[in-house]
Design an enzyme around this catalytic site. Structure first.
Site, short mmCIF file in Angstrom:
data_model
loop_
_atom_site.label_atom_id
_atom_site.label_comp_id
_atom_site.label_asym_id
_atom_site.label_seq_id
_atom_site.Cartn_x
_atom_site.Cartn_y
_atom_site.Cartn_z
N LYS A 1 -5.46 3.14 -2.63
CA LYS A 1 -4.73 2.53 -1.51
C LYS A 1 -5.64 2.33 -0.28
O LYS A 1 -5.49 1.35 0.44
CB LYS A 1 -3.52 3.39 -1.13
N SER B 1 0.85 -1.18 0.00
CA SER B 1 0.00 0.00 0.00
C SER B 1 0.90 1.24 0.00
O SER B 1 1.85 1.34 -0.77
CB SER B 1 -0.94 -0.05 1.22
N TYR C 1 -4.99 8.45 -5.89
CA TYR C 1 -4.04 7.47 -5.39
C TYR C 1 -4.48 6.97 -4.02
O TYR C 1 -4.46 5.76 -3.74
CB TYR C 1 -2.65 8.11 -5.31
#
Length: 275
Positions: A149, A131, A145
């Site tokens: 994650k 991650s 993003y």
């Protein structure tokens, strides 16, 4: 192992091979991976390079079957593929959202669906989902993003509880800024169109591109820490890598605790009254 042609993934492949272990390395370009590894002198019985589109469930399934057949088994699965994207939410297009989630969520799910039956049948194995500290906390400009994650972290937490009884361990790796090519102009994705309303994010983009080459994290040490965790077999669900990651996590925990404590009296107000 996915996402192996550069960065932390490439360093992991190098160190696994140096240990004398075997690795099936997926990438969008096997040629680039082999070139990065030096090309010559690589024992084909210990390295299986695979060009795989992680969005293609059938292709991922074939890659897992080829891995078990040619390398003799499957013990560790590392989901590392990913890339950065820096833009305001308003500037992030539909195609960009779908492309990111296809890699960071759908691709991981494809790998897990193919690999977990193997690990479950043998009653053991280790899943490492790479991650980011931005999977635990969010900052402006990194919304897409972070969304990918954050999803990966939720998936991983649930997965860890589901597979524990089969002897399968799960580790979520949360790196800070590592000195890889993650922030180079040919790696960091930027929006197709921007607006004049987010000057702070334009400045952040310039600052991040300038940061390339001076990040705190050492990918050699980072890869070694991941390998050490797998070899140890024990440890917390999350593996924080980097003092910057630890600082971000500490601030997030503090803010969350303050939020929870502030809601202690008001949260029960929406419950049905006690009979």
């Amino acid at each position: 192992m996915t996402g192996t042609s550069r960065g932390l993934g490439l360093e992991l492949v190098k160190q696994v091979l140096e240990r004398g272990d075997r690795v099936a390395a997926t990438t969008r370009s096997s040629e680039r991976l082999l070139a990065a590894l030096g090309g010559e002198g690589i024992d084909p019985s210990r390295l299986l390079p695979l060009t795989v589109d992680l969005r293609d469930e059938a292709a991922v399934g074939r890659a897992v079957r080829e891995t078990t057949e040619r390398l003799g088994g499957l013990d560790v699965v590392v989901n590392n593929a990913g890339y950065g994207f820096l833009a305001a939410v308003e500037e992030t297009g539909d195609r960009e959202v779908r492309d990111m989630l296809d890699v960071q969520v759908v691709g991981v799910w494809n790998v897990l669906r193919a690999a977990l039956p193997v690990l479950r049948e043998q009653r053991g194995g280790h899943v490492v989902n790479v991650s980011s500290i931005l999977g635990l906390t969010a900052v402006p400009g990194w919304a897409l993003y972070c969304a990918g994650k954050f999803a990966l972290e939720g998936l991983s937490e649930a997965l860890a509880a589901e597979v524990a009884d089969f002897g399968i361990r799960v580790t979520i790796v949360e790196p800070g800024y590592f000195r890889t090519d993650f922030l180079t102009e040919d790696s960091l994705a930027l929006p197709a169109e921007t607006t004049a309303h987010y000057p702070a994010i334009r400045e952040m983009t310039r600052d991040h591109l300038k940061l390339q080459g001076s990040q705190l994290g050492d990918p050699v040490r980072g890869a070694a820490a991941i390998i050490d965790r797998v070899l140890a077999g024990e440890g917390p669900l999350r593996l924080l890598l980097g003092s910057d990651a630890h600082s971000y996590a500490t601030a997030k925990v503090g803010a969350l605790r303050a939020n929870v404590e502030a809601a202690a009296l008001t949260a029960p107000a929406t419950d049905f009254p006690a009979a």
